[in-house]
Design a protein around this motif. Structure first.
Motif, short mmCIF file in Angstrom:
data_model
loop_
_atom_site.label_atom_id
_atom_site.label_comp_id
_atom_site.label_asym_id
_atom_site.label_seq_id
_atom_site.Cartn_x
_atom_site.Cartn_y
_atom_site.Cartn_z
N LEU A 74 0.86 -1.18 0.00
CA LEU A 74 0.00 0.00 0.00
C LEU A 74 0.89 1.23 0.00
N ALA A 75 0.51 2.24 -0.77
CA ALA A 75 1.25 3.51 -0.77
C ALA A 75 0.25 4.65 -0.66
N GLY A 76 0.40 5.48 0.36
CA GLY A 76 -0.50 6.60 0.56
C GLY A 76 0.26 7.87 0.88
N GLU A 77 -0.36 8.98 0.54
CA GLU A 77 0.24 10.29 0.84
C GLU A 77 -0.74 11.10 1.67
N SER A 78 -0.22 11.81 2.69
CA SER A 78 -1.02 12.70 3.53
C SER A 78 -2.13 11.91 4.23
N TYR A 79 -3.41 12.32 4.10
CA TYR A 79 -4.45 11.49 4.71
C TYR A 79 -4.42 10.08 4.12
N GLY A 80 -3.84 9.94 2.95
CA GLY A 80 -3.68 8.60 2.38
C GLY A 80 -2.84 7.69 3.26
N THR A 81 -1.97 8.27 4.13
CA THR A 81 -1.23 7.44 5.08
C THR A 81 -2.15 6.97 6.20
N THR A 82 -3.08 7.86 6.62
CA THR A 82 -4.11 7.44 7.58
C THR A 82 -4.92 6.30 6.99
N ARG A 83 -5.32 6.49 5.73
CA ARG A 83 -6.08 5.45 5.02
C ARG A 83 -5.28 4.15 4.95
N ALA A 84 -3.98 4.25 4.67
CA ALA A 84 -3.15 3.05 4.54
C ALA A 84 -3.14 2.25 5.83
N ALA A 85 -3.03 2.93 6.97
CA ALA A 85 -3.05 2.22 8.26
C ALA A 85 -4.42 1.61 8.51
N ALA A 86 -5.49 2.35 8.21
CA ALA A 86 -6.84 1.84 8.43
C ALA A 86 -7.16 0.69 7.48
N VAL A 87 -6.70 0.77 6.23
CA VAL A 87 -6.91 -0.32 5.28
C VAL A 87 -6.10 -1.55 5.70
N THR A 88 -4.91 -1.34 6.21
CA THR A 88 -4.11 -2.46 6.73
C THR A 88 -4.88 -3.21 7.80
N GLN A 89 -5.53 -2.44 8.70
CA GLN A 89 -6.34 -3.06 9.75
C GLN A 89 -7.49 -3.86 9.15
N GLU A 90 -8.14 -3.31 8.11
CA GLU A 90 -9.25 -4.01 7.47
C GLU A 90 -8.79 -5.26 6.74
N LEU A 91 -7.62 -5.20 6.10
CA LEU A 91 -7.13 -6.33 5.32
C LEU A 91 -6.57 -7.45 6.19
N GLN A 92 -5.85 -7.08 7.25
CA GLN A 92 -5.16 -8.09 8.07
C GLN A 92 -5.88 -8.40 9.37
N GLY A 93 -7.02 -7.75 9.61
CA GLY A 93 -7.65 -7.88 10.91
C GLY A 93 -8.66 -9.00 11.05
N GLY A 94 -8.79 -9.89 10.07
CA GLY A 94 -9.78 -10.97 10.15
C GLY A 94 -9.30 -12.21 9.45
N TRP A 95 -10.20 -13.19 9.30
CA TRP A 95 -9.80 -14.46 8.72
C TRP A 95 -9.69 -14.39 7.20
N THR A 96 -10.40 -13.44 6.56
CA THR A 96 -10.18 -13.24 5.12
C THR A 96 -8.98 -12.31 4.98
N ASN A 97 -7.84 -12.83 5.39
CA ASN A 97 -6.65 -12.03 5.65
C ASN A 97 -5.88 -11.76 4.36
N VAL A 98 -5.60 -10.49 4.10
CA VAL A 98 -4.72 -10.10 3.00
C VAL A 98 -3.44 -9.59 3.64
N SER A 99 -2.44 -10.45 3.75
CA SER A 99 -1.18 -10.05 4.38
C SER A 99 -0.39 -9.16 3.43
N LEU A 100 0.21 -8.15 4.00
CA LEU A 100 0.94 -7.17 3.21
C LEU A 100 2.44 -7.34 3.39
N ASN A 101 3.18 -7.02 2.34
CA ASN A 101 4.63 -7.01 2.41
C ASN A 101 5.18 -5.67 2.85
N GLY A 102 4.48 -4.60 2.47
CA GLY A 102 4.99 -3.28 2.83
C GLY A 102 3.93 -2.20 2.75
#
Length: 502
Positions: A200-228
């Motif tokens: 994921l790559a975000g700028e400005s509030y996009g960095t807030t979004r990146a952290a929140a999306v990371t939580q949505e992707l990795q926070g459950g059993w339909t897990n999308v693990s991220l490399n970076g």
């Protein structure tokens, strides 16, 4: 198998064999009328990157999101770039890119840094002037190392709500993150990339979004693990950016940016000039986290000697007079600073990039009329994205392209817990993600002259919140919020990102 089940299977097979512009359509899209089918345009291109000729396919179009009853809820418009001159590899890295606002389309990172085409603006903090603007092959694009997907959230670009949904249903920290996470899962399925290295790559509030999306992707059993996760001009903890009586964080976090700005505009002593920019900034860091933070906490318990000493140091690092610092009680907001620093020259300095200067209607006001670093580049980027999407990428629609939506920004729901909160802090999401994924790395790009997301506030955020800093790369550039508009910073940023991917 019952007759009803048999008929359902036949219908499902028939629907999944449909296509829009040659690409698969999800069965859910059968519920959408023919006139509402997702728009999709595919074009073929080539570009020289890092000395090599790269061939790629650009796919500009819509992806429909659905509710649990298969009703369409939103159309997310994106531009995907897939390299085509190499063997098809389902593990090839893919990077999902977005800007911030909230309310901004992804044009800045698209046409300024990552994408295969780049709009050229003056690198010396001068206004971009009037058109025509120059678009060039982006020799710094990351497309040779990773496929790229530029995402415009609902209400930005060409993305919109569908059915009985309103845009405001998607305008919020959690609402937005869920919709982007849903889009990413659909994209991975459509293009067969679930086993790819994912960024994921975000700028400005996009960095807030990146952290929140990371939580949505990795926070459950339909897990999308991220490399970076790449955070460009980061803001994760908004206590560092909200001026409010009793909250000292912004005064501490913004101080080194003021020091960098004073240094750039020759508002420091010859002795301090001799330290060099980074040397002067380092001394300002020590003052901000030490003597200045202590003075703010002591408040009216400061002795007269302590007060005078702090005031003198504050004047040294900000370039402001001690008499002015007296009037603001040693507390200088970024909004006041951009107006005050060059008031004696009848100039203001930029918020996004304090190297830029502007002229207001009058010099006596408290705040600047407008951000000279915003209008210094916005004309070029706005014209470039419109020309590029509709003429080059052949997007066929009459809908208005939203570069930055005021409605989205003003309508944003900042509540992330279901309880009333004053400040958002998504940094713990990254801390948790790193604890639960040993392969996750974070890259943070900071501009020294950025008054929107100051670098020292970012450092203070990463010093806490459970983040494993052994897997965090911090990089710094003598430019502002969009550090890639400055040529040398662009070159260094790309070099740093390539090392991060490697």
């Amino acid at each position: 198998m019952s007759f009803r089940q048999l008929i359902s299977m036949v219908v499902l097979c028939s629907v999944t064999s449909l296509s829009v512009h040659g690409l698969p359509v999800h069965a859910k899209e059968a519920k959408v009328s023919e006139a509402q089918q997702p728009l999709r345009s595919i074009t073929e291109h080539q570009v020289r990157i890092n000395g090599d000729r790269i061939k790629y396919q650009a796919i500009a179009g819509e992806t429909f999101l659905y509710d649990d009853k298969d009703n369409p809820t939103a159309s997310i418009h994106s531009v995907s770039y897939l390299r085509t001159d190499i063997k098809n590899d389902p593990t090839r890295p893919v990077t999902f890119v977005f800007n911030g606002g909230p309310g901004s389309a992804s044009i800045w990172l698209h046409l300024g840094l990552f994408g295969p085409q780049r709009v050229v603006v003056p690198g010396d903090a001068k206004d971009d002037g009037a058109p025509p603007y120059q678009m060039v092959d982006n020799q710094y694009s990351m497309l040779d190392q990773t496929d790229l997907v530029f995402i415009d959230p609902v209400g930005t670009g060409l993305s919109r709500a569908l059915g009985d949904k309103q845009g405001s249903d998607f305008w919020g920290v959690k609402e937005d993150a869920r919709s982007i996470a849903d889009f990413i899962r659909l994209w991975l399925t459509e293009y067969g990339r679930w086993n790819a290295a994912k960024y994921l790559a975000g700028e400005s509030y996009g960095t807030t979004r990146a952290a929140a999306v990371t939580q949505e992707l990795q926070g459950g059993w339909t897990n999308v693990s991220l490399n970076g996760v790449l955070l460009i001009s980061s803001i994760l903890d908004f206590t560092h950016a909200r001026y409010q009586p009793g909250n000292h964080q912004p005064y501490i976090g913004f101080l080194p940016t003021m020091a960098a700005t004073a240094f750039y505009h020759d508002k420091v002593s010859p002795q301090d000039k001799a330290l060099g920019l980074e040397g002067f900034i380092e001394e300002s860091r020590a003052f901000a986290i030490g003597e200045y933070a202590s003075a703010l906490l002591l408040g009216n318990r400061l002795t007269e000697q302590q007060y005078q000493q702090t005031r003198a140091s504050l004047a040294r690092f900000t370039g402001l007079s001690e008499s002015y610092l007296d009037r603001v009680n040693l507390r200088v907001s970024a909004h006041r600073y951009t107006k005050q620093l060059l008031r004696d020259q009848d100039l203001t300095v930029g918020r996004l990039d304090s190297r830029y200067t502007g002229v207001d209607y009058d010099s006596g006001g408290e705040y600047i009329d407008n951000d000279p670093s915003g209008y210094g580049i916005s004309g070029a980027y706005t014209a470039a994205i419109q020309d590029y999407l509709f003429r080059v990428l052949k997007v066929d629609t009459k809908r208005k392209f939203q570069v930055l939506s005021v409605d989205v920004n003003r309508g944003w729901n900042w509540n992330v817990s279901g309880k009333q909160m004053h400040f958002v802090n998504v940094a713990p999401y990254l801390g948790r993600a790193m604890r639960e994924n040993s392969g996750l790395k974070v890259f943070v790009a900071n501009g020294y002259f950025d008054f929107a997301t100051p670098f020292f506030a970012t450092e203070n955020t990463f010093a806490d919140n459970g983040i494993d800093n052994s897997r965090v790369t911090m990089a710094y550039y003598p430019a502002g919020h969009m550090m890639y508009v400055e040529p040398q910073s662009l070159q260094k940023l790309v070099k740093d990102m390539r090392a991060f991917y490697d």
